[in-house]
Design a protein around this motif. Structure first.
Motif, PDB file in Angstrom:
ATOM      1  N   GLU A 194      37.687  39.350  42.754  1.00 36.97           N
ATOM      2  CA  GLU A 194      37.520  38.085  43.494  1.00 36.97           C
ATOM      3  C   GLU A 194      36.720  38.316  44.781  1.00 36.97           C
ATOM      4  O   GLU A 194      35.878  37.503  45.162  1.00 36.97           O
ATOM      5  N   CYS A 213      37.239  36.274  36.689  1.00 37.37           N
ATOM      6  CA  CYS A 213      37.571  37.570  37.278  1.00 37.37           C
ATOM      7  C   CYS A 213      38.898  38.019  36.685  1.00 37.37           C
ATOM      8  O   CYS A 213      39.769  37.198  36.411  1.00 37.37           O
ATOM      9  N   ARG A 214      39.049  39.319  36.536  1.00 33.77           N
ATOM     10  CA  ARG A 214      40.335  39.847  36.049  1.00 33.77           C
ATOM     11  C   ARG A 214      40.453  41.290  36.536  1.00 33.77           C
ATOM     12  O   ARG A 214      39.488  42.055  36.418  1.00 33.77           O
ATOM     13  N   ASN A 215      41.589  41.647  37.113  1.00 32.98           N
ATOM     14  CA  ASN A 215      41.724  43.031  37.589  1.00 32.98           C
ATOM     15  C   ASN A 215      41.858  43.992  36.411  1.00 32.98           C
ATOM     16  O   ASN A 215      42.087  43.567  35.270  1.00 32.98           O
ATOM     17  N   TYR A 261      44.079  46.385  35.820  1.00 30.77           N
ATOM     18  CA  TYR A 261      45.383  47.037  35.620  1.00 30.77           C
ATOM     19  C   TYR A 261      46.226  46.177  34.682  1.00 30.77           C
ATOM     20  O   TYR A 261      46.587  45.052  35.025  1.00 30.77           O
ATOM     21  N   LYS A 320      41.184  47.065  41.379  1.00 34.64           N
ATOM     22  CA  LYS A 320      42.549  46.714  41.781  1.00 34.64           C
ATOM     23  C   LYS A 320      42.646  45.195  41.949  1.00 34.64           C
ATOM     24  O   LYS A 320      41.621  44.526  42.140  1.00 34.64           O
ATOM     25  N   PRO A 321      43.884  44.649  41.898  1.00 35.84           N
ATOM     26  CA  PRO A 321      44.020  43.200  42.063  1.00 35.84           C
ATOM     27  C   PRO A 321      43.296  42.713  43.322  1.00 35.84           C
ATOM     28  O   PRO A 321      43.437  43.304  44.394  1.00 35.84           O
ATOM     29  N   GLY A 322      42.504  41.683  43.169  1.00 40.43           N
ATOM     30  CA  GLY A 322      41.784  41.088  44.303  1.00 40.43           C
ATOM     31  C   GLY A 322      40.365  41.593  44.472  1.00 40.43           C
ATOM     32  O   GLY A 322      39.532  40.912  45.084  1.00 40.43           O
TER      33      GLY A 322
END
Ligand code: UDP
Length: 248
Positions: free
Chosen positions: A115, A133-135, A137, A110-112
């Motif tokens: 990171e 980094c890349r989520n 979704y 998920k986003p974050g």
């Protein structure tokens, strides 16, 4: 390195340390390599989906992630000594690349989460070279952008954590466009590195009960886990035919 044919999926007979050793060798070769860690649920998917089965067998390394796959190999008379879970292999690879300086990209969750995983990993391995980094979704239109970001980062190795079968399909579809050496499909590992999900305590793992621990922690997994008894029965009744190369 031997393989065992489990319902059509050619699983490498390696433990986590041997798998990490193979991946470290891949880092020295100038082409993309794919590494997947099938559990019984993934092998059942492949059993029902010939294209997915083909895709798994095209991998450079396929390890037994889960006690179900280890038992299946025993039933088939070509026992894999122990499971080689994606997370454990990733840990061993991290220890190596934290020293060798190979560049790592974290993709998925998920986003974050990526990171957060980066932050925690850097506390543990201050010299780890995380280059992006890349989520996980996104829609199809964003894929070229993601590929571009990975290529521009100069990554040598990418942890692709989109869950199965999305991550294996993503790697298979895109690996020829990626200028990296290794793509590892390792499911929920970023959540563990981020500290959001716990691994089962070692004792539970040693007893082959990590699945039960996860079920207690995440009861929503119950339906997914019904694949496990189905897998056991299919291996018992149909597995040998595959092993002898017979047709269904
Ligand atoms: N995930 C993702 N994109 C999606 C769906 C899932 O990045 O479109 C991530 C999800 O956030 C989780 C991981 O994929 O971090 C899947 O974890 P899970 O534990 O379900 O996978 P498993 O290890 O069991 O394959």
């Amino acid at each position: 390195m031997g393989k065992v044919n489990i319902l059509g999926v050619q699983v490498d007979m390696v433990n986590a340390a041997e798998a990490a050793g193979k991946i470290i060798e891949m880092l020295e070769e100038n082409r993309p390599h794919s590494v997947y860690t099938p559990n019984s649920e993934i092998i059942m998917m492949a059993y029902k989906d010939a294209e997915f089965c083909r895709l798994l067998n095209d991998a450079d390394l396929l390890t037994a992630d889960g006690i179900g796959v280890v038992y299946a190999s025993r039933i088939l008379g070509r026992p894999i000594a122990e499971r080689a879970a994606g997370y454990d292999i990733a840990r061993l690879v991290l220890e190596h690349i934290a020293e060798s300086g190979h560049r790592l990209f974290l993709f998925g969750g998920k986003p974050g989460v990526a990171e957060q995983a980066q932050e925690r990993l850097l506390q543990e391995y201050p010299f780890l070279n995380i280059v992006g980094c890349r989520n996980g979704y996104f829609d199809a239109a964003e894929e070229p952008e993601i590929i571009d970001a990975i290529n521009r980062s100069g990554a040598d190795i990418v942890f692709v954590c989109l869950g199965a079968p999305a991550q294996e399909k993503w790697i298979d579809r895109n690996m020829n466009q990626l200028h990296v050496k290794v793509l590892m499909g390792i499911g929920g590992s970023l959540d563990v590195f981020a500290g959001n999900v716990e691994r089962a305590p070692q004792k539970w793992q040693d007893l082959g009960l990590e699945w039960l621990y996860r079920l207690i922690k995440e009861p929503r997994r119950f339906v997914r886990m019904l694949a496990l008894p189905k897998f056991a029965l299919t291996v018992l009744f149909k597995g040998k035919r595959y092993y002898k190369g017979g047709e269904e």
